[in-house]
Design a protein around this motif. Structure first.
Motif, PDB file in Angstrom:
ATOM      1  N   ALA A 117       0.844  -1.206   0.000  1.00  0.00           N
ATOM      2  CA  ALA A 117       0.000   0.000   0.000  1.00  0.00           C
ATOM      3  C   ALA A 117       0.879   1.256   0.000  1.00  0.00           C
ATOM      4  CB  ALA A 117      -0.928  -0.012   1.211  1.00  0.00           C
ATOM      5  N   CYS A 118       1.940   1.221   0.814  1.00  0.00           N
ATOM      6  CA  CYS A 118       2.869   2.366   0.832  1.00  0.00           C
ATOM      7  C   CYS A 118       3.472   2.554  -0.558  1.00  0.00           C
ATOM      8  CB  CYS A 118       4.012   2.129   1.815  1.00  0.00           C
ATOM      9  SG  CYS A 118       3.471   2.125   3.508  1.00  0.00           S
ATOM     10  N   CYS A 119       3.893   1.436  -1.130  1.00  0.00           N
ATOM     11  CA  CYS A 119       4.508   1.498  -2.452  1.00  0.00           C
ATOM     12  C   CYS A 119       3.526   2.014  -3.495  1.00  0.00           C
ATOM     13  CB  CYS A 119       4.947   0.103  -2.860  1.00  0.00           C
ATOM     14  SG  CYS A 119       6.695  -0.081  -2.818  1.00  0.00           S
ATOM     15  N   LEU A 120       2.292   1.531  -3.408  1.00  0.00           N
ATOM     16  CA  LEU A 120       1.290   1.943  -4.397  1.00  0.00           C
ATOM     17  C   LEU A 120       1.004   3.436  -4.296  1.00  0.00           C
ATOM     18  CD1 LEU A 120      -1.253  -1.030  -4.258  1.00  0.00           C
ATOM     19  CD2 LEU A 120       0.375  -0.495  -6.047  1.00  0.00           C
ATOM     20  N   ALA A 165       9.587   4.044  -0.027  1.00  0.00           N
ATOM     21  CA  ALA A 165       8.640   3.005  -0.470  1.00  0.00           C
ATOM     22  C   ALA A 165       9.356   1.665  -0.586  1.00  0.00           C
ATOM     23  CB  ALA A 165       8.030   3.393  -1.805  1.00  0.00           C
ATOM     24  N   LEU A 166      10.545   1.698  -1.181  1.00  0.00           N
ATOM     25  CA  LEU A 166      11.299   0.453  -1.343  1.00  0.00           C
ATOM     26  C   LEU A 166      11.699  -0.122   0.013  1.00  0.00           C
ATOM     27  CD1 LEU A 166      13.531   1.134  -4.457  1.00  0.00           C
ATOM     28  CD2 LEU A 166      11.570  -0.374  -4.267  1.00  0.00           C
ATOM     29  N   TYR A 178       5.014   9.307   8.564  1.00  0.00           N
ATOM     30  CA  TYR A 178       3.943   8.309   8.421  1.00  0.00           C
ATOM     31  C   TYR A 178       4.509   6.973   7.941  1.00  0.00           C
ATOM     32  CZ  TYR A 178      -0.128  11.281   9.213  1.00  0.00           C
ATOM     33  OH  TYR A 178      -1.086  12.071   9.787  1.00  0.00           O
ATOM     34  N   PHE A 179       5.325   7.081   6.876  1.00  0.00           N
ATOM     35  CA  PHE A 179       5.873   5.840   6.309  1.00  0.00           C
ATOM     36  C   PHE A 179       6.824   5.153   7.297  1.00  0.00           C
ATOM     37  CE2 PHE A 179       4.760   7.753   2.091  1.00  0.00           C
ATOM     38  CZ  PHE A 179       3.785   6.825   1.809  1.00  0.00           C
ATOM     39  N   THR A 180       7.534   5.961   8.078  1.00  0.00           N
ATOM     40  CA  THR A 180       8.428   5.380   9.083  1.00  0.00           C
ATOM     41  C   THR A 180       7.621   4.568  10.086  1.00  0.00           C
ATOM     42  OG1 THR A 180       9.887   7.263   8.852  1.00  0.00           O
ATOM     43  CG2 THR A 180      10.170   5.950  10.825  1.00  0.00           C
TER      44      THR A 180
END
Lengths: 229, 812
Positions: free
Chosen positions: B32-35, B304-305, B692-694
């Motif tokens: 989902a993060c990647c998308l 993302a990666l 957020y991603f962290t």
């Protein structure tokens, strides 16, 4: 026909070297029923694994129906194994996630048989093993004897030349054990060569010949005169 | 066979629900993060690609070279466009766009019987040549692209403006009044457009460049050197190489601009900038649209990666850790004749299936989180597959890659089991596999700690920027735009009226204020010197009290005052930086004359004061030369310094006063501190998204750690039983089980610290003013990582330690 000459199997770790089979010479004729006996750790299962092409010998020759296979790669062994050898194990080794039908169907899938052919062969063998009514059950839903019958069905469904049985009654009560041995005997009478590893002299009496192993050596090879009829 | 594989995969998943959930959930969140980021990147890369023959479109960039510095601008002088078209047959078409930079909004009025029936502010208005729509593709809902901007005082408006003005009725050929600092002008609507795709030109309405004063200027000017304020775009003929055209520019500059450039004493170079690359790659200053940031894109792709890799590592670790459970199956299949490749195919297929399941969940998660993402990133992304099939392929491609990435190692590992061994005894994990698993946990946590440190450093830098002394007072300052001539005319009386309010300390007006773009600059030189030795100063035209209202610090001399009537006649206040560049001291510069060569000859300015250096732009940029001139014109903004906490009451009072002077004009305001803060929008956006991603990445890593801890506890249940029988306490057991994991986190920390120091140091280099990478940031990140890992592992180890040894030993 199976012929092994001067076969050695050595296991090495960083510190120790264990000789599991030491200069073993065995010949097994087409249609024979041979029992391999001996105390635990004598190399019975190692011999069975080599005969079943699950393992390569360290040195020596292995002639399988006219083909010298001792130096075969894993891929070559897998190719030769499928369709030619059926295995029956003490602990049945059915795949828990597959039904009875699917377990028996498995070797046929690897042989690339068509769906119709598979259905016919599986249903025939399940009927013969008297387990057809349980075809949609999972292994855990069956008794030990039923599970071993499924394992035998799986071993014979592709009509192999050779069946290797590793203590097939080891996990069964006497009634179920006898039933399994009778099935093996019947298959042998129909022309399938059977090599069986066992601790049980009773089971060994179903065979034509008994090979005794001790510390990786063949110590005696007796024609069984008392085999069950 | 495929059916068999799918069946067994589904049944295995169902049988091991907790681990399946960890795997699918982890992969889904990672995907989902990647998308989300893929959608964002796809959007960022799509700018201006919708234009017909977009690869042939170029913007002409001007480089100004003086002895002191070289500066790039995305604009040219007015006559350059026509000259380029005449000179080069390679150029198929040219167009110019002009942004009235002194204002960001204008008032739209729907007139009837001389009175405004409706009036509202509209931003992002541009003047453009009639050829504009030949280069840039827009969908016209009304009117035609061909002749839309041919006539003076014609305007093409966006669909939204048309709806505001006329609802569902036709807007074509209607006349509207646009009031701005250029005066009140009536325009005939010749088109209504809808953007065909994202563009670096984000104008809401286009007026013909032949209109009003700007039209007059464009028609008459032949100056190739000054007034470089026209965005100039070229459409090259198919097959023409930009480089080969650029090679001809020096001769072109000499031929057309040589004479004019001698007068202004700087050199010019012209470059071509590919239009589809402008959004992300341009390094030229622009006031046209918010630039994208390729570094930001790269950082997001990396994040993302990282997130996806962390999720994939969970999958690998849990699959190999639990390989014993699948070993028998591998053995049986091999005995039945399965070849290694077939088994690799089977296990890869399983991971693909899992990643496809994760994709379905990921799409749901993306759908749910898109509004939040859009609000942070300032985008309008959606995942409508019916509109855009490429997205579906993009998503499936990601699932495929994830499946391969996560599944390949377990597939190779599982398929390599020796059937003879695994059928005889339970397969135990090889030392190599255990070590690899440990290495993967280290890698996973190293990535997480890098992300934690990244977030902390960004947060610290933002905090540093907010609390840095800018050289003026930015708090409690209201900014009121004076957009129309009427507002400017009423400025003095409005100022006097509001200064009566005790909550207003003072009020003043200027062309610009710190934090927003400063358009004007002038090159000054000392007495006895020539313009070649000049220093270029950013210029702000101000009124009395502006310097005091802004709270600028005086170093020497004085600020402008009505007590010195001569201040209105070319007096100047400059900053310390400019003083030093001109070769004076704050004391010696007072009373000195600075010369400036205008288009109508030399003008002399006397220095009356020196202001302490201040930051007129975001702290990414260093302090530059700055000058203030007292001028009664061009006062676009009023700054009101207040002393109240009850802002809404004051605003109501100001609005009421405003309405008495400007009844037709809506009252608008902003806060200076917030306007200044907007310079850090990209960094803040990045900081928020990365934090957020962290959080998500850490959650996924913890999910994996939880799974591994559960597995280890399960494996060691007998050992725990024996130890407890021999007298080990629960604390001993928890310590024993946690220690191994904590060691891995420690190694991860030691790897992450230098890596993140290097990365964040690089990022901080973008700022002229930056915080230090303090030791406590690194210690803090380590502490957070340890705490999270310990909490995750403890939940499992405590449970294992509490098991009654009698039960565990018996069950063994």
């Amino acid at each position: 026909m199976i012929q092994i000459k001067n076969l050695r199997k050595v296991y090495r770790t960083e510190e120790i070297e264990t000789t599991a089979l030491d200069h073993v010479n065995v010949e097994i004729a087409d249609g024979e029923f041979v029992a391999i006996m001996g105390p635990s750790g004598c190399g019975k299962s190692t011999l069975l694994n080599v005969l079943g092409m699950l393992d390569n010998p360290s040195t020596g020759e292995y002639n399988f129906w006219g083909e010298e296979i001792s130096k075969y790669s894993e891929r070559q062994r897998a190719k030769l194994r499928k369709g030619n050898i059926g295995f029956v194990f003490q602990s049945f080794n059915l795949i828990d996630e597959l039904t009875v039908y699917e377990n028996v169907e498995l070797p046929l899938l690897y042989l690339g048989k068509s769906a119709a052919e598979r259905k016919e062969l599986v249903e025939t063998v399940l009927t013969r093993m008297n387990i057809m009514h349980r075809k949609d059950h999972f292994p855990q839903q069956l008794s030990g004897g039923q599970q071993q019958r499924v394992a035998i069905a799986r071993a014979v469904v592709a009509k192999p030349k050779l069946i290797l049985a590793d203590e097939p009654t080891g996990n069964l009560d006497s009634t179920n054990g006898e039933e399994v041995m009778k099935l093996l005997q019947q298959l042998n009478e129909e022309g399938t060569t059977i090599i069986m590893v066992t601790h049980s002299p009773y089971d060994a009496n179903y065979s034509h010949r008994i090979i005794n192993l001790f510390d990786g050596h063949v110590v005696t090879e007796n024609v069984n005169t008392k085999f069950h009829i | 066979m495929l059916r068999n594989y799918i069946q067994i995969a589904l049944r295995t998943l169902w049988k091991n629900k907790v681990f399946s959930l960890i795997n699918i959930l982890g992969l889904a969140v990672g995907m989902a993060c990647c998308l989300l980021i893929l959608l964002y990147v796809q959007h960022e890369l799509s700018y201006d690609t919708h234009n017909d023959r977009s690869k042939d479109l170029y913007r002409l960039v001007t480089e100004f070279v003086t002895e002191a510095k070289t500066e790039k601008a995305p604009t040219c002088a007015a006559p350059v466009a026509a000259a380029v078209k005449n000179e080069f047959p390679e150029v198929e078409e040219v167009t110019r766009v002009f942004i009235p930079f002194s204002e960001d909004k204008a008032i739209f009025k729907r007139m009837a019987r001389g009175k405004a029936q409706q009036s509202f502010y509209e931003s992002k208005g541009a003047f453009a040549d009639p050829t504009f729509f030949n280069l840039f593709t827009y969908e016209f809902l009304e009117g035609s692209t061909k002749h839309a901007l041919e006539q003076p005082n014609s305007v093409v408006i966006s669909e939204e403006i048309a709806r505001k003005l006329y609802g569902t009725n036709a807007a074509l050929n209607q006349v509207i009044r646009i009031s701005s600092s250029n005066g009140d002008m009536d325009f005939k609507i010749t088109g209504v457009f809808r953007p065909a795709g994202p563009s670096h030109i984000d104008s809401h309405y286009f007026m013909s460049l032949s209109s009003g004063d700007i039209g007059e200027f464009v028609r008459n000017t032949q100056d190739f050197a000054s007034n470089n304020m026209f965005f100039t775009y070229l459409k090259l003929r198919p097959g023409v190489e930009a480089k080969s055209l650029e090679a001809k520019f020096p001769a072109f500059i000499e031929k057309y601009m040589g004479k004019d450039l001698k007068r202004v004493a700087f050199k010019k170079n012209q470059y071509l900038e590919s239009v589809p690359r402008i959004h992300l790659y341009t390094d030229a200053e622009t006031i046209f649209n918010k630039k994208g940031n390729i570094q930001f894109v790269y950082i997001l792709i990396t994040v993302a990666l990282f997130t996806l890799v962390i999720a994939c590592i969970n999958f690998m670790n849990l699959s190999t850790a639990r390989s014993g459970k699948r070993a028998a199956e591998v053995g049986i299949r091999k005995v039945m004749g399965a070849e290694k490749e077939t088994l690799i195919g089977q296990f890869l297929g399983e991971s693909m299936l899992i990643s496809l399941m994760a994709l379905v969940l990921a799409i749901f998660l993306v759908e749910v989180s898109l509004p939040l993402f859009n609000s942070i990133a300032g985008t309008d992304l959606s995942i409508s597959f019916t509109k855009d099939y490429t997205k579906l392929f993009l998503f499936l491609g990601l699932a495929l890659i994830t499946g391969i990435l996560a599944g390949s190692y377990p597939a190779f590992y599982l398929s390599s089991f020796n059937p003879a061994q695994v059928l005889k005894s339970k397969a135990s994990n090889s030392l190599a596999a255990i070590n690899l698993r440990k290495a993967l946990v280290v890698f996973q946590f190293a990535l997480s700690i890098i992300l934690i440190l990244g977030s902390l450093v960004i947060w610290r830098q933002m905090d540093f920027l907010q609390h840095q002394d800018l050289g003026f007072v930015k708090d409690q300052q209201l900014v009121i735009p004076l957009r129309t001539n009427l507002a400017k005319e009423h400025y003095t009386t409005f100022k006097q009226a509001i200064e009566k309010n005790s909550e207003v300390v003072s009020a003043a007006a200027a062309t610009s204020y710190p934090g927003i773009f400063v358009a004007g600059d002038q090159t000054f030189y000392r007495e006895g010197k020539t313009v070649e030795n000049g220093v270029t100063l950013r210029m702000n035209h101000v009124n009395y009290d502006f310097m005091e209202t802004m709270g600028f610090h005086k170093i020497s001399g004085r600020f402008f005052s009505p007590q010195f009537p001569a201040d209105t006649a070319q007096r100047i206040i400059i900053n310390e930086h400019a003083v030093a560049k001109l070769g004076y001291t704050p004391q010696s510069v007072l009373g000195k004359t600075l010369h400036w060569n205008g288009s109508e000859g030399r003008l002399d300015y006397q220095v009356v004061g020196v202001v302490k250096d201040f930051n007129f732009a975001g702290l990414q940029k260093p302090i530059d030369n700055f000058g203030f001139i007292l001028a009664p014109w061009g006062l676009n903004y009023m700054v009101v310094r207040t002393n109240t906490a009850k802002v809404s009451r004051l605003l109501t009072s100001l609005e009421n006063t405003w309405k008495t002077f400007n009844p037709e004009e809506p009252f608008e305001y902003s806060f200076l501190d917030q306007d200044f803060q907007r310079n850090y929008e990209t960094e803040q956006k990045m900081g928020t998204l990365i934090s957020y991603f962290t959080t998500i990445a850490i959650l996924i890593a913890c999910l994996g750690l939880y799974g591994l801890a559960a597995f280890t506890a399960e494996q060691k249940i007998k050992e725990i039983g024996v130890r407890k029988v021999l007298g080990a306490s629960i604390t001993n057991i928890v310590g024993l089980l946690s220690r191994d994991f904590m060691k891995l986190v420690l190694i991860a920390y030691l790897i992450a610290v230098p890596a993140s120091w290097f990365l964040m140091d690089q990022w901080l280099q973008e700022f002229a003013y930056r915080t230090e990478l303090s030791w406590w940031l690194f210690a803090g990140a380590g502490f957070i990582a340890f705490l999270i890992a310990l909490a995750t592992v403890s939940s499992q180890t405590i449970r294992a330690a509490l098991v009654n040894p009698v039960k565990s030993l018996k069950s063994e």
